[in-house]
Scaffold this motif. Sequence first.
Motif, PDB file in Angstrom:
ATOM      1  N   TYR A   1      -7.652  11.798 -88.198  1.00  7.56           N
ATOM      2  CA  TYR A   1      -6.282  12.157 -88.551  1.00  7.56           C
ATOM      3  C   TYR A   1      -5.481  12.355 -87.287  1.00  7.56           C
ATOM      4  O   TYR A   1      -5.951  12.968 -86.342  1.00  7.56           O
ATOM      5  N   VAL A   2      -4.308  11.821 -87.239  1.00  7.94           N
ATOM      6  CA  VAL A   2      -3.419  12.063 -86.099  1.00  7.94           C
ATOM      7  C   VAL A   2      -2.072  12.514 -86.640  1.00  7.94           C
ATOM      8  O   VAL A   2      -1.722  12.255 -87.782  1.00  7.94           O
ATOM      9  N   ARG A   3      -1.352  13.229 -85.799  1.00  6.54           N
ATOM     10  CA  ARG A   3      -0.050  13.738 -86.194  1.00  6.54           C
ATOM     11  C   ARG A   3       1.034  13.040 -85.408  1.00  6.54           C
ATOM     12  O   ARG A   3       0.905  12.858 -84.212  1.00  6.54           O
ATOM     13  N   GLU A   4       2.067  12.624 -86.092  1.00  9.49           N
ATOM     14  CA  GLU A   4       3.197  12.041 -85.377  1.00  9.49           C
ATOM     15  C   GLU A   4       4.466  12.533 -86.047  1.00  9.49           C
ATOM     16  O   GLU A   4       4.649  12.335 -87.247  1.00  9.49           O
ATOM     17  N   GLY A   5       5.281  13.232 -85.271  1.00 13.28           N
ATOM     18  CA  GLY A   5       6.529  13.766 -85.818  1.00 13.28           C
ATOM     19  C   GLY A   5       6.302  14.608 -87.057  1.00 13.28           C
ATOM     20  O   GLY A   5       7.032  14.480 -88.034  1.00 13.28           O
ATOM     21  N   GLY A   6       5.252  15.434 -87.041  1.00 12.49           N
ATOM     22  CA  GLY A   6       5.003  16.333 -88.167  1.00 12.49           C
ATOM     23  C   GLY A   6       4.280  15.680 -89.329  1.00 12.49           C
ATOM     24  O   GLY A   6       3.906  16.337 -90.279  1.00 12.49           O
ATOM     25  N   VAL A   7       4.087  14.353 -89.246  1.00 13.77           N
ATOM     26  CA  VAL A   7       3.379  13.674 -90.338  1.00 13.77           C
ATOM     27  C   VAL A   7       1.915  13.474 -89.952  1.00 13.77           C
ATOM     28  O   VAL A   7       1.607  13.017 -88.854  1.00 13.77           O
ATOM     29  N   LYS A   8       1.024  13.839 -90.863  1.00 12.59           N
ATOM     30  CA  LYS A   8      -0.408  13.692 -90.590  1.00 12.59           C
ATOM     31  C   LYS A   8      -0.902  12.445 -91.308  1.00 12.59           C
ATOM     32  O   LYS A   8      -0.677  12.279 -92.493  1.00 12.59           O
ATOM     33  N   TYR A   9      -1.483  11.536 -90.583  1.00 14.84           N
ATOM     34  CA  TYR A   9      -2.015  10.348 -91.247  1.00 14.84           C
ATOM     35  C   TYR A   9      -3.323   9.937 -90.590  1.00 14.84           C
ATOM     36  O   TYR A   9      -3.655  10.391 -89.501  1.00 14.84           O
ATOM     37  N   SER A  10      -4.034   9.080 -91.279  1.00 11.02           N
ATOM     38  CA  SER A  10      -5.333   8.677 -90.778  1.00 11.02           C
ATOM     39  C   SER A  10      -5.174   7.408 -89.935  1.00 11.02           C
ATOM     40  O   SER A  10      -4.571   6.433 -90.361  1.00 11.02           O
ATOM     41  N   SER A  11      -5.678   7.491 -88.688  1.00  8.98           N
ATOM     42  CA  SER A  11      -5.461   6.401 -87.742  1.00  8.98           C
ATOM     43  C   SER A  11      -6.271   5.167 -88.109  1.00  8.98           C
ATOM     44  O   SER A  11      -7.438   5.258 -88.457  1.00  8.98           O
ATOM     45  N   HIS A  12      -5.636   3.990 -88.023  1.00  6.23           N
ATOM     46  CA  HIS A  12      -6.370   2.754 -88.263  1.00  6.23           C
ATOM     47  C   HIS A  12      -6.553   1.983 -86.972  1.00  6.23           C
ATOM     48  O   HIS A  12      -6.898   0.811 -86.968  1.00  6.23           O
ATOM     49  N   LYS A  13      -6.285   2.674 -85.879  1.00  8.24           N
ATOM     50  CA  LYS A  13      -6.445   2.034 -84.580  1.00  8.24           C
ATOM     51  C   LYS A  13      -7.944   1.804 -84.375  1.00  8.24           C
ATOM     52  O   LYS A  13      -8.728   2.754 -84.342  1.00  8.24           O
ATOM     53  N   VAL A  14      -8.342   0.543 -84.268  1.00  8.82           N
ATOM     54  CA  VAL A  14      -9.765   0.268 -84.101  1.00  8.82           C
ATOM     55  C   VAL A  14     -10.090   0.226 -82.617  1.00  8.82           C
ATOM     56  O   VAL A  14      -9.495  -0.506 -81.858  1.00  8.82           O
ATOM     57  N   GLY A  15     -10.993   1.056 -82.213  1.00 10.73           N
ATOM     58  CA  GLY A  15     -11.399   1.102 -80.813  1.00 10.73           C
ATOM     59  C   GLY A  15     -12.550   2.062 -80.718  1.00 10.73           C
ATOM     60  O   GLY A  15     -13.050   2.546 -81.732  1.00 10.73           O
ATOM     61  N   SER A  16     -12.984   2.369 -79.510  1.00  9.48           N
ATOM     62  CA  SER A  16     -14.088   3.308 -79.374  1.00  9.48           C
ATOM     63  C   SER A  16     -13.596   4.726 -79.646  1.00  9.48           C
ATOM     64  O   SER A  16     -12.601   5.157 -79.074  1.00  9.48           O
ATOM     65  N   PRO A  17     -14.305   5.456 -80.517  1.00 13.72           N
ATOM     66  CA  PRO A  17     -13.916   6.852 -80.782  1.00 13.72           C
ATOM     67  C   PRO A  17     -13.928   7.680 -79.497  1.00 13.72           C
ATOM     68  O   PRO A  17     -13.284   8.710 -79.422  1.00 13.72           O
TER      69      PRO A  17
END
Length: 182
Positions: free
Chosen positions: A13-29
């Motif tokens: 989960y990442v936060r951007e501008g107060g919105v929490k969403y689940s990241s779909h950025k594929v890369g190394s954790p």
Amino acid sequence: MRTLACADCHMPYVREGGVKYSSHKVGSPLEDIQNTCLTCHRESEEEFKQIVKRKLERKNELARAAAAALAKAHFEAAKAWELGATAEEMAPALLDIRHGQWRWDFGVASHGGFFHAPEETLRILATAIHKGQSARIKLRTVLARHGAADYEAPGFSSKEEAQALIGLPMDKLVAEKMQFLV
Ligand code: HEC
Ligand code: HEC
């Protein structure tokens, strides 16, 4: 304790501008430890990085020992063939080499493997060392039978040195691969 889900580490989960969403950025954790690991692990980022580094070093130590044992076994097998060993004489040692090689490969080929299953990865690498050493003991007997009891595999301290010893044309192979990729 619930089991970890793939998304815990791979889609934090990442936060951007107060919105929490689940990241779909594929890369190394590992590139985003703050959001991927430190949601559960409570150390500081620096401490946690050190812990992970130490654990990886242990795995790499076993992986290197496995590669060294298997590479020596390959040299010893080549010498035994050269001295006229028969396929029948060689079979048990070759089976050990094959078993060891598969285990080593399985232990190192997947980058995430160690993080997905640390103990299992260490166990597999330990058995790769065992298989490599077992092959070497069997090859010692074969070599002795062919008058080379004291044969010593050439020394090497890196993959590059071992490749040079067996005359592997790395530059040419890399060039061919680059051509293939185009
Ligand atoms: C505890 C955290 C964690 C969990 C849970 C996790 N992974 Fe990973 N995974 C990692 C890390 C860390 C790496 C990358 C290591 C690196 O960069 O060297 C990785 C790498 C990968 C890779 C790339 C492998 C490669 O060879 O490049 C794949 C595919 C993958 N994970 C799939 C999954 C799947 C599918 C699940 C669920 C079944 C899962 N992961 C669960 C931490 C995790
Ligand atoms: C959802 C919670 C959670 C997340 C996210 C998480 N972990 Fe863990 N991790 C745990 C728990 C719980 C344990 C201890 C239990 C266990 O070993 O199974 C653990 C254990 C570990 C261990 C020790 C295992 C061993 O046997 O050596 C390592 C190393 C580790 N985690 C690395 C990571 C890394 C790297 C990430 C981020 C990519 C990560 N974890 C993300 C919950 C998590």
